[in-house]
Scaffold this active site. Structure first.
Site, PDB file in Angstrom:
ATOM      1  N   ASP A  63       0.765  -1.186  -0.004  1.00 19.65           N
ATOM      2  CA  ASP A  63      -0.030  -0.101  -0.118  1.00 19.65           C
ATOM      3  C   ASP A  63       0.945   1.422   0.255  1.00 19.65           C
ATOM      4  O   ASP A  63       0.647   2.155  -0.617  1.00 19.65           O
ATOM      5  CB  ASP A  63      -0.972   0.153   1.142  1.00 19.65           C
ATOM      6  CG  ASP A  63      -1.943  -0.815   1.176  1.00 19.65           C
ATOM      7  OD1 ASP A  63      -1.994  -1.793  -0.055  1.00 19.65           O
ATOM      8  OD2 ASP A  63      -2.901  -1.074   1.910  1.00 19.65           O
ATOM      9  N   GLY A  64       1.810   1.011   0.802  1.00 22.79           N
ATOM     10  CA  GLY A  64       2.988   2.346   0.701  1.00 22.79           C
ATOM     11  C   GLY A  64       3.428   2.717  -0.537  1.00 22.79           C
ATOM     12  O   GLY A  64       3.561   3.781  -1.045  1.00 22.79           O
ATOM     13  N   ARG A  68       2.993   6.477  -2.260  1.00 21.82           N
ATOM     14  CA  ARG A  68       3.961   7.062  -3.050  1.00 21.82           C
ATOM     15  C   ARG A  68       4.094   7.299  -4.401  1.00 21.82           C
ATOM     16  O   ARG A  68       4.074   8.658  -4.840  1.00 21.82           O
ATOM     17  CB  ARG A  68       5.286   6.432  -2.731  1.00 21.82           C
ATOM     18  CG  ARG A  68       5.792   6.561  -1.157  1.00 21.82           C
ATOM     19  CD  ARG A  68       7.144   5.736  -0.937  1.00 21.82           C
ATOM     20  NE  ARG A  68       7.400   4.498  -1.066  1.00 21.82           N
ATOM     21  CZ  ARG A  68       6.966   3.491  -0.334  1.00 21.82           C
ATOM     22  NH1 ARG A  68       6.588   3.702   0.810  1.00 21.82           N
ATOM     23  NH2 ARG A  68       7.065   2.278  -0.714  1.00 21.82           N
ATOM     24  N   ASN A 133      -5.458   8.277   2.017  1.00 26.27           N
ATOM     25  CA  ASN A 133      -5.885   7.494   3.158  1.00 26.27           C
ATOM     26  C   ASN A 133      -6.168   8.661   4.240  1.00 26.27           C
ATOM     27  O   ASN A 133      -7.307   8.336   4.962  1.00 26.27           O
ATOM     28  CB  ASN A 133      -4.642   6.782   3.736  1.00 26.27           C
ATOM     29  CG  ASN A 133      -4.695   5.386   3.188  1.00 26.27           C
ATOM     30  OD1 ASN A 133      -5.640   4.985   2.308  1.00 26.27           O
ATOM     31  ND2 ASN A 133      -3.838   4.538   3.460  1.00 26.27           N
ATOM     32  N   GLU A 134      -5.277   9.277   4.500  1.00 26.16           N
ATOM     33  CA  GLU A 134      -5.425  10.454   5.818  1.00 26.16           C
ATOM     34  C   GLU A 134      -4.531  11.688   5.866  1.00 26.16           C
ATOM     35  O   GLU A 134      -3.611  11.346   5.166  1.00 26.16           O
ATOM     36  CB  GLU A 134      -5.448   9.562   6.994  1.00 26.16           C
ATOM     37  CG  GLU A 134      -4.010   9.084   7.654  1.00 26.16           C
ATOM     38  CD  GLU A 134      -3.546   8.038   7.143  1.00 26.16           C
ATOM     39  OE1 GLU A 134      -2.159   7.987   6.213  1.00 26.16           O
ATOM     40  OE2 GLU A 134      -4.142   7.055   7.165  1.00 26.16           O
ATOM     41  N   ASP A 163      -2.111  13.407  21.287  1.00 28.50           N
ATOM     42  CA  ASP A 163      -1.103  13.544  20.431  1.00 28.50           C
ATOM     43  C   ASP A 163      -1.211  13.962  19.115  1.00 28.50           C
ATOM     44  O   ASP A 163      -0.205  14.211  18.534  1.00 28.50           O
ATOM     45  CB  ASP A 163      -0.491  12.163  20.340  1.00 28.50           C
ATOM     46  CG  ASP A 163       0.401  11.708  21.629  1.00 28.50           C
ATOM     47  OD1 ASP A 163       0.430  12.311  22.552  1.00 28.50           O
ATOM     48  OD2 ASP A 163       0.645  10.481  21.612  1.00 28.50           O
TER      49      ASP A 163
END
Length: 279
Positions: A63-64, A68, A133-134, A163
């Site tokens: 997924d990365g 990218r 995604n986010e 956080d």
């Protein structure tokens, strides 16, 4: 024309890319790849191709890798098929043993295209950002909780001591938001998930919002700037009293889903759901 994007950090990626090229070329399909891979694969260099002529993108990685390449090539909007050489693989869900049957399905039209919503955001006097995604507002180097005031269409929602805050799409609901306790949304749903990261107050729970709204996040703490990141790739800083604005993007992320694809089977497999407990 198909654009092929191998991830050279994955050991078998270039070898598999070469096999895919042979398979597609034998079926008279033109292929392009990034210039650094094009010569090795003996295909058209991407820099010399009109991206409007690309019919599909194929990603080899996880997924990365998909995230990218979307951020690296924002002008290429062709539907994407993800081959999984990574770990979880919710977006890249074609397994190694399913590559060539899946390519055959793609060629024969046995697929549909999911138009998944994206989020875009901006801060006054700074470049806008987008995410599949986010978008995450995180305390960065601050060693303590930060205060974030959240507004929905200008109406005050709450101030979170945490956080940070995740603004997730349905695609991202199985990523960072899930790890932070957020709900899973089916990918073609249109909605936002606001998920606080390690909130100080236990009652500060994730909330699902309709996509037509705009979200404003004001950084209240008098500490060092916090970080705003998109899909964990691009980022910029947010200073005290600055406001980050987020809304649904006019752009979509188009993902190829083969007819054999079963999203709920993917959930069961990737999340290790075992069904009813046997005693």
């Amino acid at each position: 024309m198909i654009a092929l994007f191998p991830n050279e950090s994955k050991d078998p990626s270039l070898k598999i890319a070469a096999e895919i090229c042979q398979f597609l070329i034998s079926r008279n399909i033109e292929i392009t790849a990034e210039d650094k891979h094009a010569k090795q694969l003996n295909v058209f260099p991407l820099s010399q191709v009109n991206v409007q002529h690309i019919n599909f993108r194929i990603s080899l990685g996880g997924d990365g890798t998909i995230l990218r390449l979307i951020h690296k090539h924002p002008t290429i909007h062709a539907p994407l098929l993800g081959i999984n050489l990574g770990s979880l693989g919710f977006l890249a869900d074609i397994p190694l043993d399913g590559i060539f049957p899946s390519l055959e399905d793609l060629i024969k039209g046995r697929y549909r295209v999911q138009k998944r919503m994206m989020v875009e955001g901006s801060v006054l006097c700074k470049p806008s950002c987008f995410a599949v995604n986010e978008v995450v507002i995180h305390r960065a180097q601050n060693p303590c909780l930060i205060d974030l005031a959240i507004y929905v269409d200008g109406n005050y929602l709450n101030t979170f001591s945490a956080d940070g805050m995740i603004i997730s799409t349905p695609s991202g609901s199985t990523a960072y938001s899930l790890a932070a306790g957020g709900p899973i949304l089916t990918p073609e749903l249109k909605a936002f998930v606001l998920t606080p990261i390690c909130p100080h107050t236990i009652s500060n729970r994730p909330i699902v919002l309709m996509p037509e709204i705009s979200i404003q996040v004001k950084y209240l703490s008098s500490y060092a700037p916090v970080e705003v990141s998109s899909d964990g790739i691009s980022s910029f800083s947010l200073s005290t009293n600055e406001i980050f604005h987020a809304s649904i993007s006019s752009q979509t992320f188009d993902l190829v889903c083969l007819e054999r694809h079963d999203y709920f089977a993917t959930l069961r497999e990737k999340l290790g759901w075992q069904g009813k407990l046997k005693i």
